[in-house]
Design an enzyme around this catalytic site. Structure first.
Site, PDB file in Angstrom:
ATOM      1  N   GLN A  36       7.449  -6.770  -8.486  1.00 22.96           N
ATOM      2  CA  GLN A  36       7.796  -7.385  -7.042  1.00 22.96           C
ATOM      3  C   GLN A  36       6.442  -7.275  -6.270  1.00 22.96           C
ATOM      4  OE1 GLN A  36      11.172  -7.742  -5.919  1.00 22.96           O
ATOM      5  NE2 GLN A  36      10.314  -8.644  -4.114  1.00 22.96           N
ATOM      6  N   PHE A  37       5.872  -8.311  -6.255  1.00 23.67           N
ATOM      7  CA  PHE A  37       4.395  -8.412  -5.431  1.00 23.67           C
ATOM      8  C   PHE A  37       4.969  -8.274  -4.045  1.00 23.67           C
ATOM      9  CE2 PHE A  37       5.328 -12.575  -4.930  1.00 23.67           C
ATOM     10  CZ  PHE A  37       4.904 -12.972  -3.607  1.00 23.67           C
ATOM     11  N   THR A  38       5.964  -8.415  -3.627  1.00 26.13           N
ATOM     12  CA  THR A  38       6.083  -8.339  -2.192  1.00 26.13           C
ATOM     13  C   THR A  38       6.112  -7.069  -1.398  1.00 26.13           C
ATOM     14  OG1 THR A  38       8.473  -8.383  -2.390  1.00 26.13           O
ATOM     15  CG2 THR A  38       7.340 -10.472  -2.106  1.00 26.13           C
TER      16      THR A  38
END
Length: 141
Positions: free
Chosen positions: A74-76
């Site tokens: 989950q890069f966010t």
């Protein structure tokens, strides 16, 4: 590394119409974000924390009750929306750095004896879960 950890009754992740990861019964759904400078040592530290953190029913850990984990990149988690109307992703590590480190978290969890399901790095995914509690914690190593 950052992780949003949710205690769940069940969770699944779907990509391109196919279920690619699913846990049924009590466990953890873990969203993992990687930033610049994260290392395999940090991945191992996060894995140990996920395996031993006592947030399941009765203050048990996954290691206590052999509960499964669903781990999804989950890069966010490293998004920054403090300025303007559009988040920036500058603090998120690029895919060629992040993917092996998320894989290392999974590898380390499995080495500890965990049953781990995963998402697909970089895919457009749909995550479904039933949060038990609700209970959600944020971990950073």
């Amino acid at each position: 590394m950052r992780a949003v950890v949710q205690r769940v009754d069940s969770a699944s992740v779907v990509a391109a119409g196919e279920t690619i990861g699913e846990i049924v019964g009590g466990g953890l759904c873990v969203l993992v974000g990687v930033t610049h400078g994260d290392t395999t040592d940090k991945a191992a530290q996060l894995a140990r924390k996920l395996w031993s953190v006592r947030i399941l029913a009765g203050e048990k850990s996954c290691s206590d009750v052999n509960a499964p984990l669903l781990v999804i990149s989950q890069f966010t988690l490293y998004g920054d929306a403090r300025k303007g109307r559009r988040p920036t992703w500058n603090a998120a590590a690029p895919g060629e750095v992040a993917e092996p480190l998320v894989d290392e978290v999974v590898t380390q969890l499995r080495a500890l004896g965990a049953h781990v399901e995963t998402g697909r790095f970089g895919a457009d995914m749909r995550v479904s879960l039933t949060n038990d509690g609700p209970f959600t914690v944020f971990l950073e190593v």
